[in-house]
Each structure stands twice: as C-alpha cells, then as structure tokens.
Design a protein around this motif. Structure first.
Motif, PDB file in Angstrom:
ATOM      1  N   ALA A 228       0.833  -1.205   0.000  1.00 46.05           N
ATOM      2  CA  ALA A 228       0.000   0.000   0.000  1.00 46.05           C
ATOM      3  C   ALA A 228       0.869   1.256   0.000  1.00 46.05           C
ATOM      4  CB  ALA A 228      -0.931  -0.004   1.209  1.00 46.05           C
ATOM      5  N   GLU A 229       1.914   1.260   0.816  1.00 43.35           N
ATOM      6  CA  GLU A 229       2.788   2.429   0.876  1.00 43.35           C
ATOM      7  C   GLU A 229       3.525   2.630  -0.445  1.00 43.35           C
ATOM      8  OE1 GLU A 229       6.338   4.400   3.564  1.00 43.35           O
ATOM      9  OE2 GLU A 229       5.219   2.693   4.359  1.00 43.35           O
ATOM     10  N   ARG A 230       4.010   1.553  -1.034  1.00 45.59           N
ATOM     11  CA  ARG A 230       4.711   1.638  -2.322  1.00 45.59           C
ATOM     12  C   ARG A 230       3.790   2.202  -3.400  1.00 45.59           C
ATOM     13  NH1 ARG A 230       6.429  -3.251  -6.320  1.00 45.59           N
ATOM     14  NH2 ARG A 230       4.204  -3.573  -6.133  1.00 45.59           N
ATOM     15  N   ALA A 231       2.540   1.741  -3.445  1.00 46.68           N
ATOM     16  CA  ALA A 231       1.584   2.221  -4.444  1.00 46.68           C
ATOM     17  C   ALA A 231       1.255   3.692  -4.218  1.00 46.68           C
ATOM     18  CB  ALA A 231       0.310   1.378  -4.391  1.00 46.68           C
ATOM     19  N   ALA A 232       1.054   4.069  -2.964  1.00 46.98           N
ATOM     20  CA  ALA A 232       0.740   5.468  -2.655  1.00 46.98           C
ATOM     21  C   ALA A 232       1.899   6.378  -3.027  1.00 46.98           C
ATOM     22  CB  ALA A 232       0.386   5.606  -1.174  1.00 46.98           C
TER      23      ALA A 232
ATOM     24  N   PHE B 225      -3.576 -10.909  -6.686  1.00 53.66           N
ATOM     25  CA  PHE B 225      -4.152 -10.079  -5.634  1.00 53.66           C
ATOM     26  C   PHE B 225      -3.269  -8.860  -5.387  1.00 53.66           C
ATOM     27  CE2 PHE B 225      -4.215  -8.790  -1.203  1.00 53.66           C
ATOM     28  CZ  PHE B 225      -5.556  -8.475  -1.045  1.00 53.66           C
ATOM     29  N   LYS B 226      -1.963  -9.051  -5.313  1.00 51.19           N
ATOM     30  CA  LYS B 226      -1.039  -7.950  -5.010  1.00 51.19           C
ATOM     31  C   LYS B 226      -1.071  -6.881  -6.104  1.00 51.19           C
ATOM     32  CE  LYS B 226       1.995 -10.634  -2.070  1.00 51.19           C
ATOM     33  NZ  LYS B 226       3.357 -11.078  -1.801  1.00 51.19           N
ATOM     34  N   ASP B 227      -1.131  -7.302  -7.368  1.00 51.73           N
ATOM     35  CA  ASP B 227      -1.189  -6.332  -8.464  1.00 51.73           C
ATOM     36  C   ASP B 227      -2.500  -5.546  -8.417  1.00 51.73           C
ATOM     37  OD1 ASP B 227       1.261  -7.301  -9.271  1.00 51.73           O
ATOM     38  OD2 ASP B 227       0.524  -8.171 -11.159  1.00 51.73           O
ATOM     39  N   HIS B 228      -3.603  -6.245  -8.149  1.00 53.31           N
ATOM     40  CA  HIS B 228      -4.904  -5.575  -8.099  1.00 53.31           C
ATOM     41  C   HIS B 228      -4.952  -4.604  -6.921  1.00 53.31           C
ATOM     42  CE1 HIS B 228      -8.987  -4.863  -9.174  1.00 53.31           C
ATOM     43  NE2 HIS B 228      -9.505  -5.444  -8.112  1.00 53.31           N
ATOM     44  N   MET B 229      -4.455  -5.034  -5.781  1.00 60.92           N
ATOM     45  CA  MET B 229      -4.423  -4.168  -4.604  1.00 60.92           C
ATOM     46  C   MET B 229      -3.585  -2.925  -4.879  1.00 60.92           C
ATOM     47  SD  MET B 229      -2.724  -4.898  -0.913  1.00 60.92           S
ATOM     48  CE  MET B 229      -2.346  -3.488   0.133  1.00 60.92           C
ATOM     49  N   THR B 230      -2.419  -3.115  -5.486  1.00 58.27           N
ATOM     50  CA  THR B 230      -1.544  -1.989  -5.811  1.00 58.27           C
ATOM     51  C   THR B 230      -2.268  -1.001  -6.709  1.00 58.27           C
ATOM     52  OG1 THR B 230       0.449  -3.333  -5.555  1.00 58.27           O
ATOM     53  CG2 THR B 230       0.642  -1.356  -6.929  1.00 58.27           C
TER      54      THR B 230
ATOM     55  N   THR C 243       5.852   0.939 -14.159  1.00 59.12           N
ATOM     56  CA  THR C 243       7.129   1.174 -13.473  1.00 59.12           C
ATOM     57  C   THR C 243       7.337   0.181 -12.334  1.00 59.12           C
ATOM     58  OG1 THR C 243       6.300   2.784 -11.849  1.00 59.12           O
ATOM     59  CG2 THR C 243       7.047   3.650 -14.001  1.00 59.12           C
ATOM     60  N   LEU C 244       6.255  -0.443 -11.878  1.00 62.49           N
ATOM     61  CA  LEU C 244       6.334  -1.446 -10.811  1.00 62.49           C
ATOM     62  C   LEU C 244       6.251  -2.868 -11.374  1.00 62.49           C
ATOM     63  CD1 LEU C 244       4.001   0.247  -8.155  1.00 62.49           C
ATOM     64  CD2 LEU C 244       6.509   0.348  -8.311  1.00 62.49           C
ATOM     65  N   GLY C 245       6.279  -2.987 -12.701  1.00 62.42           N
ATOM     66  CA  GLY C 245       6.227  -4.306 -13.335  1.00 62.42           C
ATOM     67  C   GLY C 245       4.843  -4.916 -13.369  1.00 62.42           C
ATOM     68  N   ILE C 246       3.804  -4.076 -13.313  1.00 64.82           N
ATOM     69  CA  ILE C 246       2.427  -4.560 -13.293  1.00 64.82           C
ATOM     70  C   ILE C 246       1.772  -4.241 -14.630  1.00 64.82           C
ATOM     71  CG2 ILE C 246       0.170  -4.330 -12.163  1.00 64.82           C
ATOM     72  CD1 ILE C 246       1.723  -3.656  -9.569  1.00 64.82           C
ATOM     73  N   ALA C 247       1.125  -5.240 -15.203  1.00 61.21           N
ATOM     74  CA  ALA C 247       0.492  -5.107 -16.517  1.00 61.21           C
ATOM     75  C   ALA C 247      -0.668  -4.110 -16.486  1.00 61.21           C
ATOM     76  CB  ALA C 247      -0.016  -6.468 -16.985  1.00 61.21           C
ATOM     77  N   ASP C 248      -0.997  -3.588 -17.651  1.00 57.93           N
ATOM     78  CA  ASP C 248      -2.099  -2.645 -17.826  1.00 57.93           C
ATOM     79  C   ASP C 248      -3.408  -3.274 -17.342  1.00 57.93           C
ATOM     80  OD1 ASP C 248      -4.131  -0.963 -18.726  1.00 57.93           O
ATOM     81  OD2 ASP C 248      -3.430  -0.906 -20.797  1.00 57.93           O
ATOM     82  N   PRO C 249      -4.015  -2.748 -16.286  1.00 54.91           N
ATOM     83  CA  PRO C 249      -5.254  -3.323 -15.767  1.00 54.91           C
ATOM     84  C   PRO C 249      -6.452  -3.057 -16.672  1.00 54.91           C
ATOM     85  CG  PRO C 249      -4.735  -1.324 -14.580  1.00 54.91           C
ATOM     86  CD  PRO C 249      -3.577  -1.600 -15.499  1.00 54.91           C
ATOM     87  N   TYR C 250      -6.286  -2.141 -17.610  1.00 53.92           N
ATOM     88  CA  TYR C 250      -7.384  -1.790 -18.514  1.00 53.92           C
ATOM     89  C   TYR C 250      -7.236  -2.439 -19.888  1.00 53.92           C
ATOM     90  CZ  TYR C 250      -8.070   1.731 -14.924  1.00 53.92           C
ATOM     91  OH  TYR C 250      -8.264   2.366 -13.725  1.00 53.92           O
ATOM     92  N   ALA C 251      -6.216  -3.274 -20.070  1.00 49.84           N
ATOM     93  CA  ALA C 251      -5.933  -3.853 -21.387  1.00 49.84           C
ATOM     94  C   ALA C 251      -7.146  -4.545 -21.991  1.00 49.84           C
ATOM     95  CB  ALA C 251      -4.757  -4.816 -21.301  1.00 49.84           C
ATOM     96  N   ALA C 252      -7.897  -5.270 -21.183  1.00 53.27           N
ATOM     97  CA  ALA C 252      -9.073  -5.981 -21.697  1.00 53.27           C
ATOM     98  C   ALA C 252     -10.108  -5.004 -22.242  1.00 53.27           C
ATOM     99  CB  ALA C 252      -9.695  -6.849 -20.610  1.00 53.27           C
ATOM    100  N   ASN C 253     -10.182  -3.799 -21.663  1.00 51.45           N
ATOM    101  CA  ASN C 253     -11.144  -2.790 -22.111  1.00 51.45           C
ATOM    102  C   ASN C 253     -10.716  -2.135 -23.420  1.00 51.45           C
ATOM    103  OD1 ASN C 253     -12.402  -3.278 -19.680  1.00 51.45           O
ATOM    104  ND2 ASN C 253     -11.588  -1.462 -18.691  1.00 51.45           N
ATOM    105  N   HIS C 254      -9.448  -2.236 -23.764  1.00 52.51           N
ATOM    106  CA  HIS C 254      -8.914  -1.568 -24.947  1.00 52.51           C
ATOM    107  C   HIS C 254      -8.751  -2.503 -26.143  1.00 52.51           C
ATOM    108  CE1 HIS C 254      -6.955   1.369 -21.882  1.00 52.51           C
ATOM    109  NE2 HIS C 254      -8.222   1.608 -22.047  1.00 52.51           N
ATOM    110  N   GLN C 255      -9.121  -3.757 -25.974  1.00 50.41           N
ATOM    111  CA  GLN C 255      -8.989  -4.725 -27.060  1.00 50.41           C
ATOM    112  C   GLN C 255     -10.100  -4.517 -28.081  1.00 50.41           C
ATOM    113  OE1 GLN C 255      -6.424  -6.815 -27.300  1.00 50.41           O
ATOM    114  NE2 GLN C 255      -5.624  -6.035 -25.376  1.00 50.41           N
ATOM    115  N   PRO C 256      -9.782  -4.678 -29.361  1.00 52.04           N
ATOM    116  CA  PRO C 256     -10.853  -4.595 -30.365  1.00 52.04           C
ATOM    117  C   PRO C 256     -11.803  -5.776 -30.169  1.00 52.04           C
ATOM    118  CG  PRO C 256      -8.744  -5.179 -31.392  1.00 52.04           C
ATOM    119  CD  PRO C 256      -8.482  -4.914 -29.944  1.00 52.04           C
ATOM    120  N   PRO C 257     -13.086  -5.573 -30.437  1.00 51.27           N
ATOM    121  CA  PRO C 257     -14.045  -6.667 -30.241  1.00 51.27           C
ATOM    122  C   PRO C 257     -13.759  -7.820 -31.190  1.00 51.27           C
ATOM    123  CG  PRO C 257     -15.098  -4.758 -31.297  1.00 51.27           C
ATOM    124  CD  PRO C 257     -13.687  -4.358 -30.938  1.00 51.27           C
TER     125      PRO C 257
END
Length: 168
Positions: A24-28, A113-118, A152-166
């Motif tokens: 939490a501190e690292r993400a903040a 879980f850690k990536d989502h929490m971050t 920058t923390l090595g975590i993938a784009d959490p919105y990637a699924a929303n940006h995919q072409p149908p």
C-alpha cells in the motif's frame, strides 16, 4: 526536491497478507511521485485495509450506495489548490480498501491479488489528488497515468481488456 510524505497504513479488518502495508505504501508513493506537486509542501494520507462490511457501511453512509466496493477515497482538501502553511502537512485524505471485494475481483479478472491491490491504492490516491473518471476524457487521462505508474512497478495494464478490439 523530495517532499516529505507521511503515509499511514492501518489494518482495520480483513485477512490481508503480511506485506500489505508495504504494498500500500509503495503504491501510494508511486502515485504521489507522479501527481503531487512538491511545491505544495509536505503531505499526509492514510490507507485503511478494511473488509467488505466496513466499506459497505461507509459507502452507504457517505455515498448513498448500499453495497461494498473495492476502494473508497475521502479527500480532505481540494487537491488542485491546497493552502499549505509553512511546515504543516497538507491533509490529503483517506483511501479505504475492502478485502473480500479485492480478492473476488482479482480472481474474476485473473490478476494477482497484489497487483490488483496496488492498482486500487494508486487509483484511490489519484482521486485524493483530484483525478476522476466521470467523463471519457477524465477516465482516459486517469487510466493512462495509472497504466504508466503500474508499468514502473512491473504490473500489466489493468485496462488492457477494455482496450482490445471486439472479436469478429
């Protein structure tokens, strides 16, 4: 110049991992580093590791929504124009996470879980700093910043699924 930032992380409820405070501190700090202006002076914020019950109650009392949610942000000042006094930290506000919802969403979205929490802590801190996603332009700006910070923390784009072409 590096601004002094006091981040308090507390466990109120939920079965949070041993390293949850550190995550939490690292993400903040990552969100603050990218979006908080050093000239505003020192700042303080808190991250509360809670459970669905507490977040549900807060969501109902303060937002009129009778259900839990993954993260709530309660800003204590207008982030765009804080009025710092010499040496007195700007009180940014509180970010509160709901353990069970974060666990469920991570599993549903096939994320760690850690990536989502971050991501959720960053998202909440950015709300404290004045970012929002009420309009498409605001959402695009906030999502792009989150994606860049998470990378920058090595975590993938959490919105990637929303940006995919149908699929066709």
């Amino acid at each position: 110049m590096t601004t002094a930032v006091d981040i308090t992380v507390s466990r109120e409820a939920g079965d949070w991992a041993e390293d949850a405070e550190w995550l939490a501190e690292r993400a903040a700090l990552a969100a603050l580093g990218a979006a908080y202006d050093d000239e505003e002076g020192p700042a303080e914020l808190s991250v509360v590791l809670a459970d669905d019950e507490l977040v549900h109650r807060l969501n109902r009392e303060y937002r009129g929504k009778d259900k839990p949610t993954n993260v709530l942000s309660f800003a204590l000042t207008e982030a765009e124009e804080p009025e710092p006094e010499d040496g007195v930290p700007v009180m940014l506000g509180d970010v509160i996470l709901a353990y069970e919802t974060v666990v469920r969403e991570a599993a549903e979205q096939r994320k760690s879980f850690k990536d989502h929490m971050t991501h959720l802590v960053m998202h909440g801190v950015l709300h404290l700093l004045g970012y929002d996603h009420e309009t498409d332009d605001e959402a695009e700006e906030m999502e792009a910043l989150e994606t860049r910070l998470l990378a920058t923390l090595g975590i993938a784009d959490p919105y990637a699924a929303n940006h995919q072409p149908p699929d066709r």
